[in-house]
Scaffold this motif. Sequence first.
Motif, PDB file in Angstrom:
ATOM      1  N   MET A 100       0.994  -0.737  -0.102  1.00 39.66           N
ATOM      2  CA  MET A 100      -0.101  -0.238  -0.148  1.00 39.66           C
ATOM      3  C   MET A 100       0.749   1.258  -0.361  1.00 39.66           C
ATOM      4  O   MET A 100       1.733   1.326   1.325  1.00 39.66           O
ATOM      5  N   SER A 101       0.810   2.232  -1.040  1.00 34.91           N
ATOM      6  CA  SER A 101       1.592   3.588  -0.854  1.00 34.91           C
ATOM      7  C   SER A 101       1.652   3.976  -0.271  1.00 34.91           C
ATOM      8  O   SER A 101       0.585   4.250   1.190  1.00 34.91           O
ATOM      9  N   ASP A 102       2.424   5.001   0.890  1.00 34.38           N
ATOM     10  CA  ASP A 102       2.259   6.092   1.748  1.00 34.38           C
ATOM     11  C   ASP A 102       2.066   7.200   2.018  1.00 34.38           C
ATOM     12  O   ASP A 102       0.607   7.389   2.263  1.00 34.38           O
ATOM     13  N   THR A 103       1.260   7.972   0.608  1.00 40.28           N
ATOM     14  CA  THR A 103       0.785   8.862  -0.567  1.00 40.28           C
ATOM     15  C   THR A 103      -0.301   8.999  -1.232  1.00 40.28           C
ATOM     16  O   THR A 103      -0.016   7.328  -2.377  1.00 40.28           O
ATOM     17  N   PHE A 104      -1.314   9.702  -1.652  1.00 42.59           N
ATOM     18  CA  PHE A 104      -1.939   9.127  -1.551  1.00 42.59           C
ATOM     19  C   PHE A 104      -2.635  10.539  -2.659  1.00 42.59           C
ATOM     20  O   PHE A 104      -2.310  11.523  -1.944  1.00 42.59           O
ATOM     21  N   LYS A 105      -3.451  11.026  -3.975  1.00 37.71           N
ATOM     22  CA  LYS A 105      -3.727  12.129  -4.277  1.00 37.71           C
ATOM     23  C   LYS A 105      -5.291  12.076  -3.349  1.00 37.71           C
ATOM     24  O   LYS A 105      -6.211  11.096  -4.053  1.00 37.71           O
ATOM     25  N   ALA A 106      -5.803  13.007  -3.146  1.00 39.74           N
ATOM     26  CA  ALA A 106      -7.178  13.499  -3.259  1.00 39.74           C
ATOM     27  C   ALA A 106      -7.292  15.238  -3.194  1.00 39.74           C
ATOM     28  O   ALA A 106      -6.385  15.735  -3.377  1.00 39.74           O
ATOM     29  N   MET A 107      -8.432  15.542  -3.462  1.00 37.18           N
ATOM     30  CA  MET A 107      -9.012  17.522  -3.936  1.00 37.18           C
ATOM     31  C   MET A 107      -9.555  17.619  -2.374  1.00 37.18           C
ATOM     32  O   MET A 107     -10.245  17.016  -1.833  1.00 37.18           O
ATOM     33  N   VAL A 108      -8.984  18.400  -1.949  1.00 35.17           N
ATOM     34  CA  VAL A 108      -8.739  18.642  -0.824  1.00 35.17           C
ATOM     35  C   VAL A 108      -9.587  20.719  -0.577  1.00 35.17           C
ATOM     36  O   VAL A 108      -8.557  21.365  -1.330  1.00 35.17           O
ATOM     37  N   ILE A 109     -10.696  20.573  -0.381  1.00 29.10           N
ATOM     38  CA  ILE A 109     -11.263  21.736   0.217  1.00 29.10           C
ATOM     39  C   ILE A 109     -10.929  22.311   1.302  1.00 29.10           C
ATOM     40  O   ILE A 109     -10.297  22.447   2.290  1.00 29.10           O
ATOM     41  N   GLU A 110     -10.448  23.762   1.151  1.00 32.53           N
ATOM     42  CA  GLU A 110      -8.733  24.361   2.457  1.00 32.53           C
ATOM     43  C   GLU A 110      -9.922  26.164   2.387  1.00 32.53           C
ATOM     44  O   GLU A 110      -9.759  25.909   1.295  1.00 32.53           O
ATOM     45  N   ASP A 111      -9.395  26.907   3.195  1.00 34.70           N
ATOM     46  CA  ASP A 111      -9.077  27.815   3.924  1.00 34.70           C
ATOM     47  C   ASP A 111      -8.257  29.124   3.181  1.00 34.70           C
ATOM     48  O   ASP A 111      -7.088  28.598   3.389  1.00 34.70           O
ATOM     49  N   LYS A 112      -8.658  29.593   1.716  1.00 30.12           N
ATOM     50  CA  LYS A 112      -7.515  30.172   2.018  1.00 30.12           C
ATOM     51  C   LYS A 112      -7.983  32.278   1.860  1.00 30.12           C
ATOM     52  O   LYS A 112      -8.611  32.378   1.055  1.00 30.12           O
ATOM     53  N   ASP A 113      -7.181  32.648   3.037  1.00 32.67           N
ATOM     54  CA  ASP A 113      -7.561  34.090   2.585  1.00 32.67           C
ATOM     55  C   ASP A 113      -8.728  34.476   3.270  1.00 32.67           C
ATOM     56  O   ASP A 113      -9.579  35.128   2.554  1.00 32.67           O
ATOM     57  N   GLY A 114      -9.615  33.430   3.998  1.00 32.47           N
ATOM     58  CA  GLY A 114     -11.133  33.516   4.107  1.00 32.47           C
ATOM     59  C   GLY A 114     -12.274  32.768   2.929  1.00 32.47           C
ATOM     60  O   GLY A 114     -13.159  33.320   2.993  1.00 32.47           O
ATOM     61  N   LYS A 115     -11.327  32.053   2.051  1.00 31.04           N
ATOM     62  CA  LYS A 115     -12.698  31.387   1.079  1.00 31.04           C
ATOM     63  C   LYS A 115     -11.414  30.651   0.423  1.00 31.04           C
ATOM     64  O   LYS A 115     -10.702  30.243   0.975  1.00 31.04           O
ATOM     65  N   GLN A 116     -12.842  29.600   0.538  1.00 29.47           N
ATOM     66  CA  GLN A 116     -12.550  28.093   0.457  1.00 29.47           C
ATOM     67  C   GLN A 116     -11.863  28.233  -1.303  1.00 29.47           C
ATOM     68  O   GLN A 116     -12.680  28.093  -2.001  1.00 29.47           O
ATOM     69  N   LYS A 117     -11.224  27.278  -1.037  1.00 28.41           N
ATOM     70  CA  LYS A 117      -9.729  26.891  -2.455  1.00 28.41           C
ATOM     71  C   LYS A 117      -9.626  24.896  -2.185  1.00 28.41           C
ATOM     72  O   LYS A 117      -9.228  25.086  -1.239  1.00 28.41           O
ATOM     73  N   ALA A 118     -10.308  24.650  -3.584  1.00 27.34           N
ATOM     74  CA  ALA A 118      -9.642  23.304  -3.498  1.00 27.34           C
ATOM     75  C   ALA A 118      -8.756  23.654  -4.814  1.00 27.34           C
ATOM     76  O   ALA A 118      -8.386  24.136  -5.330  1.00 27.34           O
ATOM     77  N   SER A 119      -7.776  21.942  -4.135  1.00 24.15           N
ATOM     78  CA  SER A 119      -6.546  21.767  -5.053  1.00 24.15           C
ATOM     79  C   SER A 119      -6.185  20.449  -4.679  1.00 24.15           C
ATOM     80  O   SER A 119      -6.928  19.474  -3.263  1.00 24.15           O
ATOM     81  N   ILE A 120      -5.374  19.378  -4.919  1.00 24.83           N
ATOM     82  CA  ILE A 120      -5.155  18.631  -5.188  1.00 24.83           C
ATOM     83  C   ILE A 120      -3.546  18.203  -4.100  1.00 24.83           C
ATOM     84  O   ILE A 120      -2.486  19.001  -4.335  1.00 24.83           O
ATOM     85  N   LYS A 121      -4.054  17.731  -3.364  1.00 31.96           N
ATOM     86  CA  LYS A 121      -2.816  17.355  -2.190  1.00 31.96           C
ATOM     87  C   LYS A 121      -2.584  15.791  -2.012  1.00 31.96           C
ATOM     88  O   LYS A 121      -3.599  14.841  -2.044  1.00 31.96           O
ATOM     89  N   ASP A 122      -0.916  15.711  -1.362  1.00 29.56           N
ATOM     90  CA  ASP A 122      -0.846  14.353  -1.314  1.00 29.56           C
ATOM     91  C   ASP A 122      -1.483  14.442   0.515  1.00 29.56           C
ATOM     92  O   ASP A 122      -1.061  14.837   1.373  1.00 29.56           O
ATOM     93  N   LEU A 123      -1.833  13.327   0.347  1.00 33.16           N
ATOM     94  CA  LEU A 123      -2.272  12.749   1.581  1.00 33.16           C
ATOM     95  C   LEU A 123      -2.266  11.219   2.547  1.00 33.16           C
ATOM     96  O   LEU A 123      -1.249  10.401   1.200  1.00 33.16           O
ATOM     97  N   THR A 124      -1.876  10.644   3.505  1.00 28.71           N
ATOM     98  CA  THR A 124      -1.444   9.192   3.898  1.00 28.71           C
ATOM     99  C   THR A 124      -3.020   9.134   4.529  1.00 28.71           C
ATOM    100  O   THR A 124      -3.917   9.773   5.061  1.00 28.71           O
TER     101      THR A 124
END
Length: 329
Positions: free
Chosen positions: A1-25
């Motif tokens: 099983m790979s240690d990391t994988f990709k996900a589209m993560v929505i985060e707070d960026k300067d008070g606005k929600q922004k989605a980007s692809i991140k590495d997760l475990t």
Amino acid sequence: MSDTFKAMVIEDKDGKQKASIKDLTVADLPDNDVLVEVSYSTLNYKDGLAVSGKGIARRLPMVGGVDLAGTVLESASDEFKPGDKVVVNGFGLSELHWGGYSQKQKLKSDWLIKLPDGFSMQEAMAIGTAGYTSMLCVLALEKAGITPDKGEVLVTGAAGGVGSVAIALLAKLGYTVVASSGREETHAYLKKLGASSVISREETMGKGRPFDKERWAGAIDCVGSSILASVIAQMNYGGAVAAVGLAAGTDLPTSVLPFILRGVSLIGIDSVMASKEIRKEAWARLAQDLDKSIFDDMITVEPMSNLPALAEQILKGQIKGRVVIDVNA
């Protein structure tokens, strides 16, 4: 099983929600009882809102995607075992709980159903929440006594995901289906799905009165607002409308007249929190009643990296049919 994988993560960026692809475990995932290796997700209107930062994510960070199909890797539930193929639709994914835009996800076993026989995972996501919701609408009309011999059934917002599958299902079941679409370029596509005729959005509006000439035995409305109000005004005596959309707005400028003078029923369809029993019934009927040949014209498969652009397109009404998201592409 790979240690990391990709996900589209929505985060707070300067008070606005922004989605980007991140590495997760796996350690980053929620503390739920079933770990799933995700194969496919989908693009729904709600996904468009989430990925474009329109604020539907109630907790941050959030992984988007209201649907997923995948394979169980680990399970603390007696109901599922490693290797089981599973599907999840709704249950607050991408709003309250991390969703399907991830190559791995941990989910509650109560949310999962086993992939029905006869469907591949890609086909299950071609159906997705949109198609499963369409089946809930058809079941609601059937339970309201709207049979094919009662007259024409209208589908509004017909070229979208819910509308497309609804047309195919109704036509297969013998209903005379009239599709309403604001996009003339979709008319040939809608007729190929099984619509007997296609009318414009303006014709659906009729005269815009709260009580109009009888026209429809039943309807599936994917739009809401004044369109839904006009559809209600045009229902036959004893007709029923399954309401499932709000693309045109959340208001409903109508009156009590169609309900108390014609016995019209307005049936709200909730796909998000429907019970597992209802979900199983809907998926069993999809396996029985949906002609899978429609997928040839209905679906496109896109990589997860294209989600930001696709989200803007679906919010602008520029998506036809169903978009399947390959989270591993």
